[in-house]
Write a protein that holds these residues in place. Structure first.
Motif, PDB file in Angstrom:
ATOM      1  N   ASP A  60     -75.045 -12.005 -50.012  1.00 17.36           N
ATOM      2  CA  ASP A  60     -73.741 -11.299 -49.711  1.00 17.36           C
ATOM      3  C   ASP A  60     -72.864 -11.326 -50.696  1.00 17.36           C
ATOM      4  O   ASP A  60     -71.707 -11.224 -50.284  1.00 17.36           O
ATOM      5  N   GLY A  61     -73.279 -11.870 -51.832  1.00 23.91           N
ATOM      6  CA  GLY A  61     -72.268 -11.716 -53.007  1.00 23.91           C
ATOM      7  C   GLY A  61     -71.964 -12.926 -53.345  1.00 23.91           C
ATOM      8  O   GLY A  61     -71.051 -13.296 -54.461  1.00 23.91           O
ATOM      9  N   LEU A  62     -72.470 -14.234 -52.857  1.00 26.27           N
ATOM     10  CA  LEU A  62     -72.018 -15.481 -53.354  1.00 26.27           C
ATOM     11  C   LEU A  62     -72.228 -15.819 -54.761  1.00 26.27           C
ATOM     12  O   LEU A  62     -71.425 -16.450 -55.576  1.00 26.27           O
ATOM     13  N   ILE A  63     -73.224 -15.269 -55.350  1.00 30.16           N
ATOM     14  CA  ILE A  63     -73.625 -15.495 -56.724  1.00 30.16           C
ATOM     15  C   ILE A  63     -73.303 -14.175 -57.896  1.00 30.16           C
ATOM     16  O   ILE A  63     -73.894 -14.015 -58.938  1.00 30.16           O
ATOM     17  N   ASP A  64     -72.698 -13.198 -57.120  1.00 30.02           N
ATOM     18  CA  ASP A  64     -72.179 -12.140 -57.971  1.00 30.02           C
ATOM     19  C   ASP A  64     -71.338 -12.650 -59.050  1.00 30.02           C
ATOM     20  O   ASP A  64     -70.255 -13.295 -58.889  1.00 30.02           O
ATOM     21  N   VAL A  65     -71.611 -12.205 -60.265  1.00 28.14           N
ATOM     22  CA  VAL A  65     -70.792 -12.462 -61.595  1.00 28.14           C
ATOM     23  C   VAL A  65     -69.412 -11.770 -61.743  1.00 28.14           C
ATOM     24  O   VAL A  65     -69.237 -10.575 -61.398  1.00 28.14           O
ATOM     25  N   ASP A  66     -68.470 -12.603 -62.073  1.00 30.30           N
ATOM     26  CA  ASP A  66     -67.143 -12.138 -62.238  1.00 30.30           C
ATOM     27  C   ASP A  66     -67.088 -11.210 -63.320  1.00 30.30           C
ATOM     28  O   ASP A  66     -67.586 -11.160 -64.232  1.00 30.30           O
ATOM     29  N   PRO A  67     -66.349  -9.941 -62.923  1.00 31.23           N
ATOM     30  CA  PRO A  67     -66.379  -8.832 -64.092  1.00 31.23           C
ATOM     31  C   PRO A  67     -65.892  -9.575 -65.463  1.00 31.23           C
ATOM     32  O   PRO A  67     -66.385  -8.998 -66.437  1.00 31.23           O
ATOM     33  N   ASP A  68     -65.212 -10.435 -65.523  1.00 32.44           N
ATOM     34  CA  ASP A  68     -64.479 -10.852 -66.706  1.00 32.44           C
ATOM     35  C   ASP A  68     -65.405 -11.516 -67.494  1.00 32.44           C
ATOM     36  O   ASP A  68     -65.609 -11.614 -68.844  1.00 32.44           O
ATOM     37  N   VAL A  69     -66.518 -12.280 -66.857  1.00 32.00           N
ATOM     38  CA  VAL A  69     -67.675 -12.907 -67.527  1.00 32.00           C
ATOM     39  C   VAL A  69     -68.648 -11.891 -68.102  1.00 32.00           C
ATOM     40  O   VAL A  69     -69.220 -12.082 -69.268  1.00 32.00           O
ATOM     41  N   VAL A  70     -68.684 -10.789 -67.206  1.00 26.19           N
ATOM     42  CA  VAL A  70     -69.409  -9.837 -67.906  1.00 26.19           C
ATOM     43  C   VAL A  70     -69.200  -9.155 -68.949  1.00 26.19           C
ATOM     44  O   VAL A  70     -69.716  -8.788 -69.793  1.00 26.19           O
ATOM     45  N   THR A  71     -67.753  -8.969 -69.129  1.00 28.31           N
ATOM     46  CA  THR A  71     -67.133  -8.532 -70.221  1.00 28.31           C
ATOM     47  C   THR A  71     -67.351  -9.284 -71.602  1.00 28.31           C
ATOM     48  O   THR A  71     -67.775  -9.015 -72.560  1.00 28.31           O
ATOM     49  N   ALA A  72     -67.149 -10.715 -71.244  1.00 25.41           N
ATOM     50  CA  ALA A  72     -67.163 -11.684 -72.229  1.00 25.41           C
ATOM     51  C   ALA A  72     -68.793 -11.882 -72.839  1.00 25.41           C
ATOM     52  O   ALA A  72     -68.798 -11.907 -73.965  1.00 25.41           O
TER      53      ALA A  72
END
Length: 222
Positions: free
Chosen positions: A72-84
């Protein structure tokens, strides 16, 4: 090559399932059966599809109940981390491809992997690190036990043995290199120090789990 954040993608599901069935699929006389919650799923994935088709995310959580929320989203990566990650990939594809722990939006540490299943591959690793036989390890109570499964059975959360967590947490760089030379993580590959970067990241994940009193889990997308 062991997968990393750079090649983390979700493939199409190919498993045959009964309508409404939940849990990991296991081959039984050429058919597919579903294991219930709390059951072991040691060879479920390997029995039904190539390991290359499976994405595995290793993460830590304080309990099975919390780990179950990985669906349910516990390990969804932060968008800022994806950008980095995207910026790092443009700057150095080689560096971006190295396995490493990333923080989910929830703060949960996550290690993306590919071709590293939490049952057979990590069972072999535990045998290398502890000197116990693979047969002894497969009898363990938390070796690949099902915590939760998605509605369609294409997402699972499985346990990783506490004994493996503790053994990994104690590894230094020399021990990691020695383990890499002995670990057969894939039946199609010979032991190689090429697995050392993944082992280094997994050992870091384990050390953090021990320090916090957490356990290690694997989120699988089929």
């Amino acid at each position: 090559m062991i997968g990393s954040a750079a090649d983390h993608h979700v493939p199409a599901a190919h498993l045959l399932r009964r309508k409404g069935a939940r849990g990991p699929v296991q081959a039984v006389d050429g058919a597919c059966e579903v294991a219930g919650p709390g059951s072991h799923a040691p060879d479920a994935i390997r029995a039904t599809m190539p390991v290359m088709s499976v994405i595995t995310d290793y993460f830590t959580a304080p309990s099975d109940e919390v780990a179950a929320t990985a669906l349910d989203g516990l390990i969804d990566v932060d968008p800022d981390v994806v950008t980095a990650d995207d910026e790092l990939n443009r700057a150095s594809a080689e560096e971006a491809s190295r396995p490493r722990i990333r923080a989910a939006a929830s703060g949960t540490p996550v290690l993306h992997a590919k071709r590293i299943d939490p049952t057979v591959s990590l069972g072999r690793l535990e045998a290398v690190l502890t000197g116990r036989t693979y047969e002894e390890i497969t009898a363990g109570p938390r070796r690949g036990s099902l915590v939760s499964a998605g509605e369609d059975g294409d997402c699972l959360v499985l346990t990783v043995a506490d004994e493996l967590r503790d053994a990994l947490a104690d590894l230094d760089s020399d021990a990691i290199a020695a383990a890499a030379r002995a670990w057969v993580f894939d039946e199609a590959a010979e032991p190689s120090e090429a697995s050392a970067p993944f082992l280094t990241a997994l050992a870091e994940l384990a050390a953090g789990a021990v320090a916090r009193g957490d356990r290690i889990y694997c989120h699988i997308v089929i």
